[in-house]
Design a protein around this motif. Sequence first.
Motif, PDB file in Angstrom:
ATOM      1  N   UNK A 160      36.645 -34.973 -37.696  1.00  0.00           N
ATOM      2  CA  UNK A 160      36.118 -34.964 -39.394  1.00  0.00           C
ATOM      3  C   UNK A 160      36.555 -33.343 -40.026  1.00  0.00           C
ATOM      4  N   UNK A 161      37.612 -32.896 -39.323  1.00  0.00           N
ATOM      5  CA  UNK A 161      38.151 -32.100 -39.679  1.00  0.00           C
ATOM      6  C   UNK A 161      38.866 -31.513 -40.788  1.00  0.00           C
ATOM      7  N   UNK A 162      38.106 -30.457 -41.630  1.00  0.00           N
ATOM      8  CA  UNK A 162      38.179 -30.662 -42.833  1.00  0.00           C
ATOM      9  C   UNK A 162      39.390 -30.660 -43.371  1.00  0.00           C
ATOM     10  N   UNK A 163      40.225 -30.750 -44.679  1.00  0.00           N
ATOM     11  CA  UNK A 163      41.728 -30.735 -45.143  1.00  0.00           C
ATOM     12  C   UNK A 163      40.940 -30.249 -45.861  1.00  0.00           C
ATOM     13  N   UNK A 164      40.279 -29.789 -46.871  1.00  0.00           N
ATOM     14  CA  UNK A 164      40.773 -28.967 -47.301  1.00  0.00           C
ATOM     15  C   UNK A 164      39.499 -27.241 -47.358  1.00  0.00           C
ATOM     16  N   UNK A 165      39.693 -26.221 -48.652  1.00  0.00           N
ATOM     17  CA  UNK A 165      38.971 -24.583 -48.104  1.00  0.00           C
ATOM     18  C   UNK A 165      38.222 -24.369 -49.306  1.00  0.00           C
ATOM     19  N   UNK A 166      37.506 -24.595 -49.951  1.00  0.00           N
ATOM     20  CA  UNK A 166      37.072 -24.020 -51.557  1.00  0.00           C
ATOM     21  C   UNK A 166      36.372 -22.442 -51.452  1.00  0.00           C
ATOM     22  N   UNK A 167      37.615 -22.112 -51.965  1.00  0.00           N
ATOM     23  CA  UNK A 167      37.004 -20.127 -52.629  1.00  0.00           C
ATOM     24  C   UNK A 167      36.090 -20.141 -53.389  1.00  0.00           C
ATOM     25  N   UNK A 168      34.699 -19.903 -53.450  1.00  0.00           N
ATOM     26  CA  UNK A 168      34.488 -19.733 -54.622  1.00  0.00           C
ATOM     27  C   UNK A 168      34.855 -18.580 -55.413  1.00  0.00           C
ATOM     28  N   UNK A 169      34.146 -18.797 -57.005  1.00  0.00           N
ATOM     29  CA  UNK A 169      34.578 -17.108 -57.316  1.00  0.00           C
ATOM     30  C   UNK A 169      34.045 -15.654 -57.227  1.00  0.00           C
ATOM     31  N   UNK A 170      34.017 -14.515 -56.534  1.00  0.00           N
ATOM     32  CA  UNK A 170      33.277 -13.395 -56.730  1.00  0.00           C
ATOM     33  C   UNK A 170      32.855 -14.037 -54.835  1.00  0.00           C
ATOM     34  N   UNK A 171      33.684 -14.600 -53.917  1.00  0.00           N
ATOM     35  CA  UNK A 171      33.360 -13.928 -52.693  1.00  0.00           C
ATOM     36  C   UNK A 171      34.443 -12.647 -53.155  1.00  0.00           C
ATOM     37  N   UNK A 172      34.002 -12.107 -51.786  1.00  0.00           N
ATOM     38  CA  UNK A 172      34.155 -10.745 -50.966  1.00  0.00           C
ATOM     39  C   UNK A 172      35.145 -11.362 -50.264  1.00  0.00           C
ATOM     40  N   UNK A 173      36.490 -10.187 -49.516  1.00  0.00           N
ATOM     41  CA  UNK A 173      37.156 -10.867 -48.321  1.00  0.00           C
ATOM     42  C   UNK A 173      36.350 -11.138 -47.564  1.00  0.00           C
ATOM     43  N   UNK A 174      35.197 -10.516 -46.963  1.00  0.00           N
ATOM     44  CA  UNK A 174      35.005 -10.377 -45.902  1.00  0.00           C
ATOM     45  C   UNK A 174      34.306 -11.983 -45.513  1.00  0.00           C
ATOM     46  N   UNK A 175      33.718 -12.261 -46.745  1.00  0.00           N
ATOM     47  CA  UNK A 175      33.552 -14.271 -46.622  1.00  0.00           C
ATOM     48  C   UNK A 175      34.587 -14.887 -46.916  1.00  0.00           C
TER      49      UNK A 175
END
Length: 281
Positions: free
Chosen positions: A46-61
Amino acid sequence: MQKNTPPRSTIQLTRRGRIALVATGAVVVGTAVAVPLLTLGTEKDSRPTTLAVPEGWRASQVYAAVDKALALPAGSTKKSLDKAVLKLPNEAEGNPEGYLFPATYPLQEKGTPDKLLALMVDTANDKFNGAPIAAGAQRNAMNVYQAVTIASIVQAEAATRADMGKVARVIFNRLERGMPLQMDSTLNYALNRSTLRTTESDTRIDSPYNSYQRMGLPPTPIDNPGEEAMRAAVNPPPGDWLYFVTVRPGDTRFTADYQEHQRNVAEYNAQKKKSGAQAAG
């Protein structure tokens, strides 16, 4: 928000940029670090295959999301910055804020945080350094890093995508008048929070991100903007707006008249008080 506007003056954008924006009750990015990972495979795999970075996330997120996606101890991705080879502009001084481009990224089986961050920065450079962004920044007498910083503010302040261009125009109009930024989203960044409630004491904090006390752009972007915010930052529509406030969802009012803005703010406060009373009842 300060009521007295400094004398009109001629301002030239520099690395720190001299730029200003007033926004009362603006909508900002939430603090929750949700990790929208696309998971494929069987229950055993069940290892994730992608990571979605939404618009407006800060670097810390983004750092926290990468830690979770790669099953690393908290703080691992931030620590990896010391060895990461990131092609950032000189103005960034090694800080990738603004350049962790919002997109969906593949997670390699032996992927590492530094390689994933490098991919995000490379994607940002592909988006930002070509036409029309680079040309638009130059047309507005800015460098690309300043355009990214403006776009990050637009991303945080605009209640809807449709408002992004107007928010950007407010920035440039206030720039021409030498008015202070006075924006809650920069204070939120300094305080590592997201809220619509800014107190008088908040506006007195000692921080280069305190746009109530300091003129000009914050020293870095305050989040990672998407393409629409970038386009708005380099090509805002014409207009004379100087102020805006989101009175209620879907009703953001822009104006050049301070008295009209005050009436809009009063209506916003009345709506907020009414909503609070209904929730309590």
